[in-house]
Design a protein around this motif. Structure first.
Motif, mmCIF file in Angstrom:
data_model
loop_
_atom_site.group_PDB
_atom_site.id
_atom_site.type_symbol
_atom_site.label_atom_id
_atom_site.label_comp_id
_atom_site.label_asym_id
_atom_site.label_seq_id
_atom_site.Cartn_x
_atom_site.Cartn_y
_atom_site.Cartn_z
ATOM 1 N N THR A 241 0.929 -1.000 -0.057
ATOM 2 C CA THR A 241 -0.137 -0.079 0.019
ATOM 3 C C THR A 241 0.885 1.252 0.254
ATOM 4 O OG1 THR A 241 0.095 -0.039 2.404
ATOM 5 C CG2 THR A 241 -1.949 -1.056 1.004
ATOM 6 N N ASP B 136 -4.898 -0.421 -7.515
ATOM 7 C CA ASP B 136 -5.353 0.892 -7.570
ATOM 8 C C ASP B 136 -4.075 1.469 -8.259
ATOM 9 O OD1 ASP B 136 -7.478 0.638 -5.726
ATOM 10 O OD2 ASP B 136 -6.437 1.392 -3.970
ATOM 11 N N THR C 205 -5.164 5.607 1.189
ATOM 12 C CA THR C 205 -4.158 4.512 1.207
ATOM 13 C C THR C 205 -4.606 3.686 -0.019
ATOM 14 O OG1 THR C 205 -3.590 4.408 3.462
ATOM 15 C CG2 THR C 205 -2.987 2.573 2.032
ATOM 16 N N PHE C 206 -3.685 3.722 -0.975
ATOM 17 C CA PHE C 206 -3.848 2.711 -2.318
ATOM 18 C C PHE C 206 -3.193 1.531 -2.222
ATOM 19 C CE2 PHE C 206 -4.499 7.424 -3.067
ATOM 20 C CZ PHE C 206 -5.722 7.307 -3.931
ATOM 21 N N ASN C 207 -3.734 0.582 -2.879
ATOM 22 C CA ASN C 207 -2.968 -0.616 -2.880
ATOM 23 C C ASN C 207 -2.460 -0.997 -4.331
ATOM 24 O OD1 ASN C 207 -5.158 -1.332 -4.599
ATOM 25 N ND2 ASN C 207 -5.795 -3.030 -3.186
ATOM 26 N N SER D 88 -9.528 -3.545 -5.434
ATOM 27 C CA SER D 88 -9.091 -2.441 -5.034
ATOM 28 C C SER D 88 -8.940 -2.214 -3.537
ATOM 29 C CB SER D 88 -9.935 -1.419 -5.478
ATOM 30 O OG SER D 88 -11.101 -1.360 -4.782
ATOM 31 N N SER D 89 -8.495 -1.162 -3.126
ATOM 32 C CA SER D 89 -8.137 -0.644 -1.780
ATOM 33 C C SER D 89 -9.452 -0.797 -1.012
ATOM 34 C CB SER D 89 -7.425 0.558 -1.638
ATOM 35 O OG SER D 89 -8.003 1.681 -2.006
#
Length: 237
Positions: free
Chosen positions: A2, A19, A14-16, A129-130
């Motif tokens: 992330t 994403d 927060t992006f994983n 997605s996150s």
């Protein structure tokens, strides 16, 4: 993995890894529906990070979500480097040994994944997605145009599907008329944008006659910085 996106209005967003993947950088280049020899091949224009969970599904997209009346397959990218840009990988559990990179590594995640060899259907590549929602990355139809979204789930059945507009906007959709086997047979030595355009030009660069088999790898020139990548060619018999 992330990451925090400093460009976001919410600095705590927060992006994983899912994403962060770019739509249009993953394209189907082969589909074959011949039970039990279903096969799919995908070309990656972008690195797929280690430990990423990828999914293939023949479930329909109704405009908001995937239905659950068909099947889902799952592949976790290798921990030692993921899947590099320029890699052709796919699904082919009953294909000859080595025909598809990771071809036998997909596991059943839901239902029964089996491609129609009588009417054709649609297949999606996606990740989560996150927000723990499916994020479609690429789509292919081998029975003609995708359907409009928002219809009753019963309308889509086993061989109709809508397609997320963001996939169409980013040229991540392959549309073909029905045939049990289709393969990209167009030029390979192109720069990135030219190659993407060639792959989605199904009238000029796809063929359905015969049965393809993997041959040797050929070098493909890709990207504006002169990176040579491996692309798997297919011979017709």
């Amino acid at each position: 993995t992330t990451t925090t996106n400093a460009q976001s209005p919410d600095l705590n967003t927060t992006f994983n890894d899912c994403d962060n993947l770019t739509l249009g950088n993953f394209l189907f280049i082969l589909v074959s529906a011949s039970d039990p020899f279903d096969e799919l091949s995908i070309f990656a224009f972008e690195n797929l990070p280690p430990g990423l969970e990828l999914y293939l599904t023949d479930n329909a997209w109704n405009g908001q979500r995937f239905l659950t009346n068909e099947g889902v397959l799952k592949l976790t990218t290798p921990a030692d480097g993921g899947i590099p840009a320029g890699t052709t990988f796919g699904y082919g559990p009953n294909a000859p040994t080595g025909a598809y990179l990771y071809g036998t590594d997909w596991t059943i995640d839901q239902g029964n994944f089996a491609l129609s060899n009588t009417e054709g259907e649609q297949v999606f590549l996606f990740c989560f997605s996150s927000t723990n929602q499916p994020r479609p990355l690429a789509a292919i139809s081998y029975n003609g145009n995708f359907s409009s979204p928002g219809r009753a789930d019963s309308y889509y059945g086993f061989n109709r599907s809508a397609v997320p507009p963001e996939l169409e906007e980013n040229n991540a959709v392959i549309v073909l008329p029905f045939a049990t086997r289709w393969s990209y047979v167009g030029p390979k030595s192109l720069q990135t944008d030219e190659l993407k355009a060639a792959i989605v030009d199904t009238q000029a660069n796809w063929a359905s006659s015969g049965r393809a088999k993997p041959t040797t790898n050929a070098a493909m020139f890709i990207s504006s910085v002169s990176i040579w990548l491996a692309f798997q060619l297919w011979a017709w018999v």
